[in-house]
Design a protein around this motif. Structure first.
Motif, short mmCIF file in Angstrom:
data_model
loop_
_atom_site.label_atom_id
_atom_site.label_comp_id
_atom_site.label_asym_id
_atom_site.label_seq_id
_atom_site.Cartn_x
_atom_site.Cartn_y
_atom_site.Cartn_z
N VAL A 23 54.57 55.12 36.72
CA VAL A 23 55.16 56.09 35.81
C VAL A 23 56.49 56.56 36.39
O VAL A 23 56.82 56.26 37.54
CB VAL A 23 54.23 57.32 35.60
CG1 VAL A 23 52.96 56.93 34.88
CG2 VAL A 23 53.92 58.01 36.92
N GLU A 24 57.24 57.29 35.63
CA GLU A 24 58.45 57.96 36.11
C GLU A 24 58.42 59.36 35.52
O GLU A 24 58.87 59.59 34.41
CB GLU A 24 59.71 57.21 35.67
CG GLU A 24 59.90 55.91 36.40
CD GLU A 24 61.25 55.27 36.10
OE1 GLU A 24 62.18 55.99 35.69
OE2 GLU A 24 61.34 54.06 36.26
N ILE A 25 57.87 60.30 36.30
CA ILE A 25 57.69 61.66 35.82
C ILE A 25 58.29 62.63 36.83
O ILE A 25 57.90 62.63 38.00
CB ILE A 25 56.19 61.98 35.62
CG1 ILE A 25 55.57 61.01 34.61
CG2 ILE A 25 56.01 63.42 35.16
CD1 ILE A 25 54.07 61.13 34.48
N PRO A 26 59.22 63.49 36.41
CA PRO A 26 59.73 64.50 37.33
C PRO A 26 58.63 65.51 37.64
O PRO A 26 57.85 65.88 36.75
CB PRO A 26 60.88 65.16 36.57
CG PRO A 26 60.80 64.68 35.17
CD PRO A 26 59.85 63.53 35.11
N ALA A 27 58.55 65.95 38.89
CA ALA A 27 57.51 66.89 39.30
C ALA A 27 58.05 67.75 40.44
O ALA A 27 59.14 67.50 40.97
CB ALA A 27 56.26 66.14 39.75
N THR A 28 57.28 68.73 40.83
CA THR A 28 57.59 69.59 41.97
C THR A 28 56.37 69.64 42.86
O THR A 28 55.24 69.73 42.37
CB THR A 28 57.96 71.01 41.50
OG1 THR A 28 59.07 70.93 40.61
CG2 THR A 28 58.32 71.91 42.67
N PHE A 29 56.59 69.55 44.17
CA PHE A 29 55.50 69.67 45.13
C PHE A 29 55.73 70.95 45.92
O PHE A 29 56.73 71.09 46.60
CB PHE A 29 55.44 68.45 46.07
CG PHE A 29 54.23 68.42 46.94
CD1 PHE A 29 52.97 68.28 46.38
CD2 PHE A 29 54.33 68.53 48.31
CE1 PHE A 29 51.83 68.25 47.18
CE2 PHE A 29 53.20 68.50 49.11
CZ PHE A 29 51.95 68.36 48.54
N ALA A 41 55.91 58.33 41.07
CA ALA A 41 56.13 56.90 40.85
C ALA A 41 54.87 56.20 40.34
O ALA A 41 54.95 55.17 39.68
CB ALA A 41 56.61 56.23 42.13
N ASN A 42 53.69 56.73 40.71
CA ASN A 42 52.45 56.20 40.16
C ASN A 42 51.38 57.27 40.21
O ASN A 42 51.53 58.27 40.92
CB ASN A 42 52.01 54.88 40.82
CG ASN A 42 51.62 55.04 42.28
OD1 ASN A 42 50.88 55.94 42.66
ND2 ASN A 42 52.13 54.15 43.12
N ILE A 43 50.32 57.07 39.44
CA ILE A 43 49.26 58.06 39.36
C ILE A 43 47.93 57.38 39.06
O ILE A 43 47.90 56.33 38.42
CB ILE A 43 49.57 59.13 38.28
CG1 ILE A 43 48.53 60.27 38.32
CG2 ILE A 43 49.70 58.50 36.91
CD1 ILE A 43 48.90 61.47 37.46
N SER A 44 46.86 57.99 39.55
CA SER A 44 45.49 57.58 39.21
C SER A 44 44.68 58.86 39.04
O SER A 44 45.21 59.96 39.16
CB SER A 44 44.89 56.72 40.33
OG SER A 44 44.56 57.53 41.45
#
Length: 130
Positions: A23-29, A41-44
């Motif tokens: 995926v290509e998703i903007p996020a904040t950590f 960059a990827n998710i499960s």
């Protein structure tokens, strides 16, 4: 093919607990030391790969912020420009579809063991052409 069928196919072929989708998703950590802008960059169901400048060290706990979603997680690996996070609890199909939704770029796993040379990092296998 439905999203659930794609996920099951990816999990089976990748031998992980659950399928991992690019995926290509903007996020904040968010950690105790502050917030980092990143790109998922990827998710499960169980985790994700975050690409960011100066990623947190392995073992750091924090919150992954995706819009109004807050997911508690722990960094399980880290390198110069990315880290892998494991969610405290599996996010489940409903949340995965809401987060990834139309962002899912392919029907298979991000990597298959047969495509990675043993003893070498994937990044070193990429060649750049001028």
């Amino acid at each position: 093919m439905s999203f659930l069928e794609k996920r099951q196919q990816a999990a089976h072929s990748d031998q992980r607990r659950s399928g991992r989708f690019a995926v290509e998703i903007p996020a904040t950590f968010r950690t105790t030391s502050g917030e980092r802008a990143c790109r998922m960059a990827n998710i499960s169901d169980n985790g994700a790969k975050l690409e960011t400048d100066n990623p947190p060290a392995t073992g750091v706990s924090g919150m992954l912020l995706l819009g109004s979603e807050e997911i508690y997680c722990t960094v399980i690996w880290s390198n110069d420009n990315a880290c892998g996070i494991e969610f405290e609890r599996s996010i489940g199909e409903h949340a995965l579809v809401q987060i990834a939704g139309e962002q899912v770029r392919n029907t298979g796993p991000v990597a298959q063991a047969c495509n990675i040379q043993m003893g070498r990092k994937r990044g070193r296998l990429v060649t750049h052409h001028s």
